[in-house]
Design an enzyme around this catalytic site. Structure first.
Site, PDB file in Angstrom:
ATOM      1  N   HIS A 103       0.896  -1.255   0.106  1.00 46.39           N
ATOM      2  CA  HIS A 103       0.130  -0.043   0.044  1.00 46.39           C
ATOM      3  C   HIS A 103       0.762   1.345  -0.069  1.00 46.39           C
ATOM      4  CE1 HIS A 103      -3.088   3.150   0.898  1.00 46.39           C
ATOM      5  NE2 HIS A 103      -2.600   3.179   2.093  1.00 46.39           N
ATOM      6  N   HIS A 105       0.639   5.681  -1.067  1.00 47.74           N
ATOM      7  CA  HIS A 105      -0.168   7.020  -1.560  1.00 47.74           C
ATOM      8  C   HIS A 105       0.721   7.779  -2.551  1.00 47.74           C
ATOM      9  CE1 HIS A 105      -1.439   7.553   2.933  1.00 47.74           C
ATOM     10  NE2 HIS A 105      -2.340   6.428   2.352  1.00 47.74           N
ATOM     11  N   ASP A 128       0.350  -5.433 -20.917  1.00 46.34           N
ATOM     12  CA  ASP A 128       1.384  -6.646 -20.492  1.00 46.34           C
ATOM     13  C   ASP A 128       1.172  -6.841 -18.791  1.00 46.34           C
ATOM     14  OD1 ASP A 128       2.695  -6.640 -22.682  1.00 46.34           O
ATOM     15  OD2 ASP A 128       4.492  -5.337 -21.968  1.00 46.34           O
ATOM     16  N   HIS A 168      -7.971   7.478  -1.607  1.00 44.26           N
ATOM     17  CA  HIS A 168      -7.179   7.115  -0.441  1.00 44.26           C
ATOM     18  C   HIS A 168      -5.753   6.712  -1.333  1.00 44.26           C
ATOM     19  CE1 HIS A 168      -6.483   4.049   2.826  1.00 44.26           C
ATOM     20  NE2 HIS A 168      -5.394   4.567   2.631  1.00 44.26           N
ATOM     21  N   TYR A 222       7.211 -14.422 -20.757  1.00 45.60           N
ATOM     22  CA  TYR A 222       8.314 -13.038 -20.660  1.00 45.60           C
ATOM     23  C   TYR A 222       9.313 -13.498 -19.201  1.00 45.60           C
ATOM     24  CZ  TYR A 222      10.137  -8.513 -20.987  1.00 45.60           C
ATOM     25  OH  TYR A 222      10.897  -7.505 -20.971  1.00 45.60           O
TER      26      TYR A 222
END
Lengths: 230, 230, 230, 230
Positions: A103, A105, A128, A168, A222
């Protein structure tokens, strides 16, 4: 080695790995001050390793990482877990294929999140990596399961490994913590590039069939191995 | 230890702390050249520790910091205090709960300041940290109490720890100098993110009741301790 | 010390100073690759010290700097002087008060230059440093005196120490090379901040009388000494 | 020295050079994570040296570089070549004057590519380096010769050493790998500056005759030697 000793060794390894991966967040300019967090699932156990709350990136060490159960209760460590631990724990509890959660910001991803607008798939690198647009999750307050539920429901209805929680910021998932960090880096990259492209006009959409072809190839062909691509 | 010896020890500690915190300003890209300044109140004394005027960030040391009284008169140090000292001193004189003050010309915060437009509260991290919009202070010339008065009056009518002085730039306050530096980092972060969000449309406002809930939780629950959050 | 020995010592000092100041250009993100150049006048002599052409910033040393006369002819050094030397030399020949010149293609300043639009004075730091708007110089081709003449004519009709040459980029001057580098850093800073401010509306102008007051104070009162301000 | 020994020595030198040049991509903020790649032709041989697929920039060494033929088949090395090798190989096969190729997803160049819009020539540094606008190549999927063909056809109809592949990103070429890296740095620089200029209005075009004069001078006169300019 007893089962417990094995789990202990795994946790020690994950403490090192999660502490090291946190350094990627400021290095890639995804966070300021103490914002942002990376976690890893302890495989086969209802446990996760995550950053403690309110500690500077300069001071993060393997020892300062904390271990919680999937209800976000502290199991091992001297400090309170990150205030976002409940959201991470909920994701692990609901999505067994997820081994890492991140997480941040990060600026551009959060800018799209503040408008509640998904990032359209107009770059081959988005096709991709994310297989389509980056979806928006609901507005949710911290303090109960709302954020976790919002993340899980949004990810279940998308191929994307990233969700932008409204007002958020982004949450990303991966098979392990490193893959989730890569997705956090890539979601900011594509959010920034598409933002800048749209400032002077409308980017050209990529047809769905081509998105599908690119996504399929990238996920299967890949890189040197899965989880270590591009 | 005599009272004087105790004050001397405090000042020595604050010189180290304030010099170190100045390094956070270029590191977080809040300043160029010699712009920007951090100060700390000497607790229980009508004194403050601040950066000297016109010295490069590379050359700042604990010894080069200067001490002034709350009328900005030099009390200790070889160099002239920062030309913004009067504004810092006025804030300490008027707001006893403030232990640290920071001033920068950080780009996005200053861009809102140049338009005289407050930054609307559209991010959960803004609600957490600032409890609402970032307010605008009046246009004021350097040379008397105008800037200090503008800061104090604006902060008194807001929950925000940051004020954007019109056509000038942000001032932030905190319980100590580190908290004021954190607020300086965060005000630029939210000014940038909201700016970028608004470039492509209108961000979705957060309802006041939710802002209140987030602010209340963050100020009271979050982090390892007060002043060391997120 | 003979006059020649004294000049030699001065040139040695300026080689060290000019080489060190070049490091400020990439550090402040004003240049990429080998773009940009800093020069210093050799006081009392019709000579200048400048960067050689086409050398990487990593490889610049005091020894690699070159000396030319004010017609840009090589006087000392192994390499060709910067291709912008003629413009620097013209400025020194025409403006005796100038001791340093800097040229970059810094992004935001060059963006205003490409539109041929001066940067309006809407920030107190602009009033302090430049005393008004940053003016635009004419479009001029490299190869003769056109660029030098454009710089000199524009600076003579302005208080600004910076000029934005149309479709090209900023040139700045100062009492010495360090002051010219400071002006190069500040012109990009104000060009960026005013650009960003104008993206979402119109910045509020500062009345001319206030600009005059700020400029006068900053040029006469501020800092530890002249040339080492803020 | 036998012919084979000579080729071996050349490949060893190119491994060192190509590994070192890769460091310029993150240093100039052209890439994130493992994106981007630099290659060099092995002179006189139908071979190229390129980065392996999916390896972190921190882990790139001369030894980890791989050698392929001009059909992108691995000739030397432990790892799979970059997934963009086929495009590089096609360029070398078709354009004998090209000695180096670079591919990135640099932000501003990719933003123009997503709109399928060429970057107009409104800066003297663009005229110097690219001799006109930066052209757009076709949308092409990875997996066959489409990308290579798109690059070659676009470069053949332009003086530019850079092409922006639609919805994808920039490819640049040069006489050697270093010149191609310089072009990759410069294409992002001009894409960014022109983008920012256009955000607040229309940049002033440079007349074609002046572009021609600047391009001609820069390609023939500038710098210490060809390939090491500005």
């Amino acid at each position: 080695m007893s089962l417990t000793a094995e789990v202990d060794a795994t946790i020690r390894r994950l403490r090192v790995e999660v502490a090291a991966l946190h350094a990627e967040l400021p290095r890639n300019e995804l966070v300021v001050w103490t914002a942002g967090n990376v976690s890893a699932r302890v495989p086969g156990r209802d446990l996760l390793v995550i950053k403690p709350s309110g500690v500077s990136y300069d001071d993060l060490t393997p020892e300062s990482m904390v271990v919680t159960d999937l209800q976000a209760n502290l199991v091992e460590g001297d400090r309170a877990p990150s205030s976002d631990t409940a959201a991470h724990a909920y994701v692990y509890a609901q999505l067994p294929e997820v081994g890492g959660v991140v997480h941040t910001h990060s600026t551009y991803a959060t800018a799209w999140a503040a408008r509640g607008e998904e990032v359209p798939c107009v770059l081959t690198m988005m096709a991709d990596e994310f297989g389509g647009p980056i979806p928006i999750g609901p507005f949710a307050l911290i303090g109960d399961d709302s954020i976790g539920r919002g993340i899980v429901e949004t990810l279940r209805s998308s191929r994307s490994k990233a969700v932008l929680m409204r007002n958020h910021g982004p949450f990303t998932v991966g098979a392990d913590a490193k893959a989730a960090v890569k997705a956090a880096v890539m979601v900011e990259e594509v959010a920034r590039t598409v933002h800048i492209s749209r400032q002077l006009g409308e980017p050209i959409p990529i047809p769905q069939a081509d998105i599908d072809r690119l996504y399929d190839r990238y996920q299967n062909v890949y890189g040197q191995s899965r989880g270590e691509k591009r």
